[in-house]
Design a protein around this motif. Structure first.
Motif, PDB file in Angstrom:
ATOM      1  N   ASP A   1       3.954  10.070   4.188  1.00 28.31           N
ATOM      2  CA  ASP A   1       4.853  10.230   5.321  1.00 28.31           C
ATOM      3  C   ASP A   1       4.894  11.699   5.716  1.00 28.31           C
TER       4      ASP A   1
ATOM      5  N   GLY B   1       5.506   4.826   2.451  1.00 28.88           N
ATOM      6  CA  GLY B   1       4.952   3.528   2.798  1.00 28.88           C
ATOM      7  C   GLY B   1       6.107   2.537   2.891  1.00 28.88           C
TER       8      GLY B   1
ATOM      9  N   LEU C   1       0.834  -1.189   0.000  1.00 26.81           N
ATOM     10  CA  LEU C   1       0.000   0.000   0.000  1.00 26.81           C
ATOM     11  C   LEU C   1       0.875   1.247   0.000  1.00 26.81           C
ATOM     12  N   ASN C   2       0.370   2.312  -0.568  1.00 21.32           N
ATOM     13  CA  ASN C   2       1.054   3.600  -0.521  1.00 21.32           C
ATOM     14  C   ASN C   2       0.598   4.348   0.718  1.00 21.32           C
ATOM     15  N   ALA C   3       1.430   5.245   1.163  1.00 21.10           N
ATOM     16  CA  ALA C   3       1.101   6.043   2.346  1.00 21.10           C
ATOM     17  C   ALA C   3       1.656   7.442   2.160  1.00 21.10           C
TER      18      ALA C   3
END
Length: 73
Positions: A24, A50, A20-22
């Motif tokens: 930061d 991520g 998954l992408n996140a």
């Protein structure tokens, strides 16, 4: 140690990450805060990240050929 499979000689990538992408949130503070206190940060940056995406970037910077399959949204 025996590895139970053969690593292909002709490969498209050295490493492929799935995850998954996140977002930061990176902050800089003048000093490490004492327990149960607050401190104002001096810098703030929002960045794509991520765990998997960051690991693929690190491997790429180390010279490996990488790919990433993730999800946005």
């Amino acid at each position: 140690m025996r590895i139970p499979f053969q690593v292909p000689k002709q490969k498209d990538f050295d490493a492929v990450g799935f995850g998954l992408n996140a977002v930061d949130h990176l902050i800089v503070v003048p000093e490490y805060p004492a327990f149960d206190t607050k401190v104002r940060f001096t810098e703030y940056e929002k960045s794509a990240g991520g765990e998997t995406a960051s690991a693929m970037v690190a491997l790429k910077r180390l010279g490996l050929s990488t790919a990433y399959a993730g999800r946005f949204g």
